[in-house]
Design a protein around this motif. Sequence first.
Motif, PDB file in Angstrom:
ATOM      1  N   LEU A  93       0.567  -0.831  -0.134  1.00  0.00           N
ATOM      2  CA  LEU A  93       0.014  -0.143  -0.703  1.00  0.00           C
ATOM      3  C   LEU A  93       1.286   1.348  -0.562  1.00  0.00           C
ATOM      4  O   LEU A  93       2.107   0.847   0.392  1.00  0.00           O
ATOM      5  N   ALA A  94       0.021   2.341  -0.738  1.00  0.00           N
ATOM      6  CA  ALA A  94       0.556   3.505   0.292  1.00  0.00           C
ATOM      7  C   ALA A  94       0.194   4.181   1.253  1.00  0.00           C
ATOM      8  O   ALA A  94      -0.801   3.916   1.796  1.00  0.00           O
ATOM      9  N   ALA A  95       0.962   5.050   2.117  1.00  0.00           N
ATOM     10  CA  ALA A  95       0.895   6.139   2.967  1.00  0.00           C
ATOM     11  C   ALA A  95      -0.037   7.262   2.527  1.00  0.00           C
ATOM     12  O   ALA A  95      -0.165   8.143   2.938  1.00  0.00           O
ATOM     13  N   GLU A  96      -1.277   6.775   2.286  1.00  0.00           N
ATOM     14  CA  GLU A  96      -2.422   7.770   1.912  1.00  0.00           C
ATOM     15  C   GLU A  96      -3.969   7.022   2.035  1.00  0.00           C
ATOM     16  O   GLU A  96      -3.679   5.825   2.810  1.00  0.00           O
ATOM     17  N   ARG A  97      -4.654   7.765   2.062  1.00  0.00           N
ATOM     18  CA  ARG A  97      -5.649   7.484   3.041  1.00  0.00           C
ATOM     19  C   ARG A  97      -6.563   6.009   2.550  1.00  0.00           C
ATOM     20  O   ARG A  97      -7.076   5.119   3.396  1.00  0.00           O
ATOM     21  N   LEU A  98      -6.772   6.383   0.947  1.00  0.00           N
ATOM     22  CA  LEU A  98      -7.854   5.138   0.354  1.00  0.00           C
ATOM     23  C   LEU A  98      -7.416   3.830  -0.234  1.00  0.00           C
ATOM     24  O   LEU A  98      -7.602   2.855   0.481  1.00  0.00           O
ATOM     25  N   PRO A  99      -5.766   3.739  -0.338  1.00  0.00           N
ATOM     26  CA  PRO A  99      -5.149   2.611   0.333  1.00  0.00           C
ATOM     27  C   PRO A  99      -4.583   2.155   1.421  1.00  0.00           C
ATOM     28  O   PRO A  99      -5.386   0.548   1.731  1.00  0.00           O
ATOM     29  N   VAL A 100      -4.548   2.794   2.392  1.00  0.00           N
ATOM     30  CA  VAL A 100      -4.960   2.659   4.472  1.00  0.00           C
ATOM     31  C   VAL A 100      -6.759   1.921   4.246  1.00  0.00           C
ATOM     32  O   VAL A 100      -6.494   0.718   4.230  1.00  0.00           O
ATOM     33  N   LEU A 101      -7.290   2.563   3.712  1.00  0.00           N
ATOM     34  CA  LEU A 101      -9.130   2.074   4.224  1.00  0.00           C
ATOM     35  C   LEU A 101      -8.949   0.370   3.590  1.00  0.00           C
ATOM     36  O   LEU A 101      -9.394  -0.269   3.367  1.00  0.00           O
ATOM     37  N   GLU A 102      -8.002   0.381   2.119  1.00  0.00           N
ATOM     38  CA  GLU A 102      -8.727  -0.486   1.136  1.00  0.00           C
ATOM     39  C   GLU A 102      -8.150  -1.657   1.810  1.00  0.00           C
ATOM     40  O   GLU A 102      -8.237  -3.301   1.242  1.00  0.00           O
ATOM     41  N   THR A 103      -6.482  -1.328   2.657  1.00  0.00           N
ATOM     42  CA  THR A 103      -5.825  -2.257   2.949  1.00  0.00           C
ATOM     43  C   THR A 103      -6.380  -3.156   4.373  1.00  0.00           C
ATOM     44  O   THR A 103      -6.782  -4.641   4.624  1.00  0.00           O
TER      45      THR A 103
END
Length: 326
Positions: free
Chosen positions: A239-249
Amino acid sequence: MLLDLITNRRIVFFGGKGGVGKTTVSAALAVAAADSGKKVLLVSTDPAHNLGHLFNRKIGATPVKLAPGLDGLELDPEQTVRQHLDEVTRALRKLMPVHLSGEVDKHMALSRDAPGMQEAAMLERIAEVVEQASGYDLIVFDTAPSGHTARLMALPEMMSAWTDGLIKRRDKADRFSAVLNSLNRDTSVGDKMLGDESDDSEEDRESRIRRLLNRRKQRFAGLRDALSDQRQTGFVIVLAAERLPVLETIELYAQLQQSRVDVAGLVVNKRLPDGMLGFLADRREQEDIHLQMLQEKLAHLPRKDLQLAAHDVLGVDALRAFAASF
């Protein structure tokens, strides 16, 4: 840390949101594993074909040598569906009565665009790769974006149960055929009712149907068992340290848990380095905020943060250098 995750595992999947660097991370790990003495097969299931771009060479449906100890393979979803349907069509033509061949072709033409067909075909291809890759110490899968991969991981259980259901229905059909044949020893009427217009006997067809279904059941069951065995298989979420990638993770982790797939760890890719000023310092602070949410939800998982590279990572040498940060 990443190499530690695969010490005793034979199958490792890399997944996550699109654009976070799954292909680069999985390829770098595959190169590092090969450098450590393992015989590695790197497999891409992503239709974007980024693996070939990363190694700057053509990679197709048969393994090609990418580096010492490392072979690569790209599974094209569209090609996989075509091959899958062609194989099924040929099998059905042999199994079904001659007068139903037109119906077989019509049904398979409609199935080509059916929901889930691409995932089912890709799943069988993955199962085939795992089944036939006995000469490799490690198989690394670079998967398509999260939603596609989550469905793929859930399919082995469903496909195994579905095939088992087909076998049970064949058992009922066998018993019905036996009763019908016992009631009509003349065979002329019975053969017409059973659609026997080929040189093959009904018994031969039933035997082939049973062998085909059992082979598929064993293949799906084998993959299901491999995916749920954390000693053999692990899933790494990139993931990347961004909101959407974190939520998707966080969502992908929950879906993988439901499918009994062990998540071996997390890789936060493309992190800005410490010590930035101005705009970049603000972005780094924002990354920390998003990763605090990740820490709150998935603190029990091993995590590795990888710094944003100054240049594109292309070719074996660049991947080897990138892997040094693992």
